[in-house]
Scaffold this motif. Structure first.
Motif, PDB file in Angstrom:
ATOM      1  N   ALA A 126       0.834  -1.201   0.000  1.00 53.19           N
ATOM      2  CA  ALA A 126       0.000   0.000   0.000  1.00 53.19           C
ATOM      3  C   ALA A 126       0.873   1.257   0.000  1.00 53.19           C
ATOM      4  N   VAL A 127       1.927   1.250   0.810  1.00 54.51           N
ATOM      5  CA  VAL A 127       2.851   2.381   0.837  1.00 54.51           C
ATOM      6  C   VAL A 127       3.533   2.532  -0.522  1.00 54.51           C
ATOM      7  N   TYR A 128       3.910   1.391  -1.108  1.00 57.09           N
ATOM      8  CA  TYR A 128       4.547   1.398  -2.432  1.00 57.09           C
ATOM      9  C   TYR A 128       3.611   2.001  -3.477  1.00 57.09           C
ATOM     10  N   ALA A 129       2.330   1.594  -3.452  1.00 59.47           N
ATOM     11  CA  ALA A 129       1.357   2.114  -4.417  1.00 59.47           C
ATOM     12  C   ALA A 129       1.158   3.617  -4.239  1.00 59.47           C
ATOM     13  N   LEU A 130       1.076   4.064  -2.986  1.00 57.94           N
ATOM     14  CA  LEU A 130       0.927   5.496  -2.730  1.00 57.94           C
ATOM     15  C   LEU A 130       2.155   6.272  -3.205  1.00 57.94           C
ATOM     16  N   LEU A 131       3.338   5.691  -3.005  1.00 57.90           N
ATOM     17  CA  LEU A 131       4.562   6.349  -3.451  1.00 57.90           C
ATOM     18  C   LEU A 131       4.601   6.465  -4.968  1.00 57.90           C
ATOM     19  N   ILE A 132       4.212   5.387  -5.662  1.00 53.59           N
ATOM     20  CA  ILE A 132       4.170   5.424  -7.130  1.00 53.59           C
ATOM     21  C   ILE A 132       3.191   6.483  -7.599  1.00 53.59           C
ATOM     22  N   ALA A 133       2.015   6.535  -6.966  1.00 57.94           N
ATOM     23  CA  ALA A 133       1.011   7.528  -7.352  1.00 57.94           C
ATOM     24  C   ALA A 133       1.528   8.950  -7.129  1.00 57.94           C
ATOM     25  N   PHE A 134       2.205   9.156  -6.013  1.00 64.84           N
ATOM     26  CA  PHE A 134       2.749  10.486  -5.710  1.00 64.84           C
ATOM     27  C   PHE A 134       3.808  10.888  -6.738  1.00 64.84           C
ATOM     28  N   VAL A 135       4.730   9.955  -7.021  1.00 61.86           N
ATOM     29  CA  VAL A 135       5.790  10.251  -7.996  1.00 61.86           C
ATOM     30  C   VAL A 135       5.192  10.498  -9.380  1.00 61.86           C
ATOM     31  N   ALA A 136       4.191   9.682  -9.754  1.00 64.76           N
ATOM     32  CA  ALA A 136       3.547   9.868 -11.052  1.00 64.76           C
ATOM     33  C   ALA A 136       2.890  11.245 -11.148  1.00 64.76           C
ATOM     34  N   LEU A 137       2.242  11.671 -10.068  1.00 59.56           N
ATOM     35  CA  LEU A 137       1.601  12.985 -10.056  1.00 59.56           C
ATOM     36  C   LEU A 137       2.636  14.099 -10.188  1.00 59.56           C
ATOM     37  N   VAL A 138       3.737  13.977  -9.440  1.00 59.07           N
ATOM     38  CA  VAL A 138       4.793  14.993  -9.517  1.00 59.07           C
ATOM     39  C   VAL A 138       5.387  15.056 -10.918  1.00 59.07           C
ATOM     40  N   LEU A 139       5.653  13.873 -11.510  1.00 56.88           N
ATOM     41  CA  LEU A 139       6.222  13.846 -12.853  1.00 56.88           C
ATOM     42  C   LEU A 139       5.260  14.428 -13.876  1.00 56.88           C
ATOM     43  N   LEU A 140       3.972  14.094 -13.725  1.00 56.24           N
ATOM     44  CA  LEU A 140       2.976  14.625 -14.649  1.00 56.24           C
ATOM     45  C   LEU A 140       2.925  16.143 -14.569  1.00 56.24           C
ATOM     46  N   ARG A 141       2.902  16.674 -13.355  1.00 56.80           N
ATOM     47  CA  ARG A 141       2.890  18.129 -13.188  1.00 56.80           C
ATOM     48  C   ARG A 141       4.171  18.748 -13.757  1.00 56.80           C
ATOM     49  N   THR A 142       5.301  18.067 -13.518  1.00 52.35           N
ATOM     50  CA  THR A 142       6.583  18.588 -14.000  1.00 52.35           C
ATOM     51  C   THR A 142       6.607  18.644 -15.514  1.00 52.35           C
ATOM     52  N   VAL A 143       6.193  17.539 -16.148  1.00 54.99           N
ATOM     53  CA  VAL A 143       6.194  17.494 -17.606  1.00 54.99           C
ATOM     54  C   VAL A 143       5.212  18.500 -18.181  1.00 54.99           C
ATOM     55  N   GLU A 144       4.040  18.607 -17.569  1.00 53.53           N
ATOM     56  CA  GLU A 144       3.050  19.562 -18.049  1.00 53.53           C
ATOM     57  C   GLU A 144       3.582  20.987 -18.006  1.00 53.53           C
ATOM     58  N   SER A 145       4.295  21.324 -16.940  1.00 56.35           N
ATOM     59  CA  SER A 145       4.782  22.698 -16.786  1.00 56.35           C
ATOM     60  C   SER A 145       6.048  22.963 -17.569  1.00 56.35           C
ATOM     61  N   HIS A 146       6.782  21.883 -17.932  1.00 59.32           N
ATOM     62  CA  HIS A 146       8.062  22.084 -18.604  1.00 59.32           C
ATOM     63  C   HIS A 146       8.028  21.755 -20.087  1.00 59.32           C
ATOM     64  N   SER A 147       6.904  21.272 -20.570  1.00 62.12           N
ATOM     65  CA  SER A 147       6.871  20.890 -21.981  1.00 62.12           C
ATOM     66  C   SER A 147       5.891  21.718 -22.788  1.00 62.12           C
ATOM     67  N   ALA A 148       5.401  22.782 -22.218  1.00 63.33           N
ATOM     68  CA  ALA A 148       4.434  23.608 -22.937  1.00 63.33           C
ATOM     69  C   ALA A 148       5.144  24.462 -23.958  1.00 63.33           C
ATOM     70  N   CYS A 149       5.542  23.860 -25.049  1.00 68.79           N
ATOM     71  CA  CYS A 149       6.269  24.566 -26.092  1.00 68.79           C
ATOM     72  C   CYS A 149       5.619  24.285 -27.425  1.00 68.79           C
ATOM     73  N   GLY A 150       5.822  25.152 -28.349  1.00 67.53           N
ATOM     74  CA  GLY A 150       5.257  24.965 -29.665  1.00 67.53           C
ATOM     75  C   GLY A 150       6.246  25.393 -30.714  1.00 67.53           C
ATOM     76  N   VAL A 151       5.977  25.058 -31.947  1.00 66.36           N
ATOM     77  CA  VAL A 151       6.938  25.293 -33.006  1.00 66.36           C
ATOM     78  C   VAL A 151       7.087  26.763 -33.326  1.00 66.36           C
ATOM     79  N   SER A 152       6.146  27.567 -32.945  1.00 64.80           N
ATOM     80  CA  SER A 152       6.217  28.970 -33.332  1.00 64.80           C
ATOM     81  C   SER A 152       6.684  29.875 -32.235  1.00 64.80           C
ATOM     82  N   GLU A 153       6.996  29.308 -31.051  1.00 65.90           N
ATOM     83  CA  GLU A 153       7.375  30.147 -29.942  1.00 65.90           C
ATOM     84  C   GLU A 153       8.823  30.582 -30.065  1.00 65.90           C
ATOM     85  N   SER A 154       9.146  31.704 -29.453  1.00 69.68           N
ATOM     86  CA  SER A 154      10.514  32.167 -29.442  1.00 69.68           C
ATOM     87  C   SER A 154      11.362  31.291 -28.560  1.00 69.68           C
ATOM     88  N   PRO A 155      12.510  30.777 -29.038  1.00 63.74           N
ATOM     89  CA  PRO A 155      13.304  29.890 -28.236  1.00 63.74           C
ATOM     90  C   PRO A 155      13.897  30.548 -27.007  1.00 63.74           C
TER      91      PRO A 155
END
Length: 457
Positions: free
Chosen positions: A424-453
């Motif tokens: 149960a602790v393992y499952a909660l840890l996986i869920a927590f890490v997955a949530l953190v990674l999802l938030r991280t990727v969402e906030s760090h990958s918001a890029c598009g081809v037309s944006e200024s580098p």
């Protein structure tokens, strides 16, 4: 915690022999070893390169002092075979897990940080070039955004075979971290940097002889730059490690230039063959190929785009291509395209971090996240259950079958908690890490081809 395997046992018990007996002979542990060993004159030795087992000596000694160096859990399962129902024993070894943390999991984390650093460094040193490419309409990606570095590094760390190999005492992730760090260090001139790079590559070779591929590629690029001083310092830094390896070979195999595979008579899977076209196809599209980790395929497209861009982008692409091609040649020359029963072409692992900059160069949010998600799912299954799969078994289905047959891997929390609570602790840890990674990727990958580098948000 993965079950101990022939690969990990060979390394663990070489370290154990040094700690307990002060020698390299594994004969007292013969019954605990699998096929990854050599026998010379009735004596048993590891068939692995000695670097990692040597460095592991103080860590295993510490584990012994703390009382868990040889702690084990045994799981017995009833499995169906051609001879009917039989009992199968699965062994989880805490000492094996402990060394795996330091020589696979920690290097995996370091490797991710190095990829972020490399992408960010490439971005900052090419900002003016990226602006020029945008002006003529040739830029297509989020490579100019330092924030894309996190998303690209996570995609390669979680969406490729780096993930399951970071959870077991295999050599590949450690070698990848050492080799990639060497390239990161040697990218600028300087005697200190050349010495550090040479030492890192030499240590990588002491961990896995196949790292000589990276050494040859690095030497080629140094010669191509006509930087003879750097070449001298690279070689000079590698000499002490080379002498140490030669000393070990002399003691065990009778010659400093003879390796285990020169004297091994059984389980000849380490002997290379002619490159196979069928293996090449299977590495990309086979039952355990890159089709299950498609982020690699997108990164290869990035190499093409960087090559066409020219300048320093072409140089970065050339190194990535050389590393990928060199290790691909090794992988398709193996008796099977996976290097055994691993969940993918494991000998390609040291080449994968070199795809970080090319991946960032062609990063497109939706496509890359979908590719990374498929790879993370297929490789994640290889972490939570026994990662080795049999011949012909396809990924995903094979690991679902492993979960049914062998159960899920043990978790370290089981050492202090009841089974149900530990999982149960393992499952909660996986869920927590997955949530953190999802938030991280969402906030760090918001890029598009037309944006200024230089100014993406």
């Amino acid at each position: 915690m993965n079950p101990i395997s022939a690969q990990t046992a060979s390394r663990l018990y070489l370290t154990r022999a040094i700690v307990d007996n002060g020698n390299f002979e594994l004969t007292p542990y013969r019954k605990l070893l699998g096929v990854d060993r050599v026998e010379i004159g009735g004596r048993v030795y590891s068939d692995k390169a000695p670097g990692q087992p040597f460095v592991a000596v103080p860590l295993l000694w510490l584990a012994d002092r703390l009382g868990f160096g040889d702690a084990e859990w045994v799981r017995v399962r009833e499995v169906e075979s051609s001879e009917g129902t039989q009992s199968a024993v699965i062994l989880f070894h805490l000492g094996d897990w402990w060394l795996g943390v330091w020589f696979a999991s920690v290097p995996g984390a370091v490797l991710g940080a190095l990829m972020v650093s490399r992408i960010t460094k490439f971005t900052s040193s090419h900002s003016s070039q990226n602006h020029a490419e945008e002006d003529d309409g040739s830029a297509s990606t989020g490579s100019g955004s330092p924030r894309v570095a996190v998303a690209a590094a996570l995609a390669l760390s979680l969406g490729t075979i780096i993930l399951p190999l970071s959870a077991d005492l295999f050599q590949h992730v450690l070698v990848a971290a050492l080799v990639y760090m060497a390239w990161h260090v040697s990218d600028r001139n300087g005697r200190g940097r050349a010495l550090a790079a040479g030492l890192l590559v030499a240590v990588a070779i002491s961990v896995d002889y196949a790292a000589a591929i990276a050494a040859v590629i690095f030497a080629f690029f140094v010669i191509w730059r006509r930087d003879w001083e750097q070449l001298v310092f690279l070689v000079a830094a590698a000499l002490p490690v080379g002498l140490l390896i030669g000393w070990y070979h002399q003691i065990v195999y009778g010659s400093p230039f003879r390796t285990s595979y020169a004297v091994k008579t059984g389980h000849l899977e380490g002997h290379l063959e002619m490159p196979s076209l069928l293996h090449l196809v299977r590495v990309f599209f086979g039952e355990r190929g890159f089709v299950f980790t498609p982020i690699v395929l997108l990164a290869l497209f990035g190499i093409i785009r960087m090559w066409r861009a020219g300048g320093r982008s072409k140089r970065e692409a050339a190194v990535a291509l050389a590393m990928f091609a060199g290790y691909l040649l090794l992988q398709i020359s193996w008796p099977n395209p996976w290097g055994g029963d691993s969940p993918g072409p494991r000998y390609m692992t040291p080449a994968l971090p070199f795809l970080a900059v090319p991946l960032a160069y062609v990063w497109e949010r939706r496509t890359c996240l979908k590719a990374a998600a498929l790879g993370t799912f297929s490789m994640g299954l290889a972490v939570v259950t026994h990662h080795l799969v049999g011949p012909g078994d396809p990924l995903i289905a094979a690991h679902i079958g492993n979960a049914k047959r062998w159960g899920f891997n043990l978790v370290i929390f089981r050492a202090v908690l009841p089974d149900a609570v530990a999982y149960a602790v393992y499952a909660l840890l996986i869920a927590f890490v997955a949530l953190v990674l999802l938030r991280t990727v969402e906030s760090h990958s918001a890029c598009g081809v037309s944006e200024s580098p230089a100014g993406r948000t």
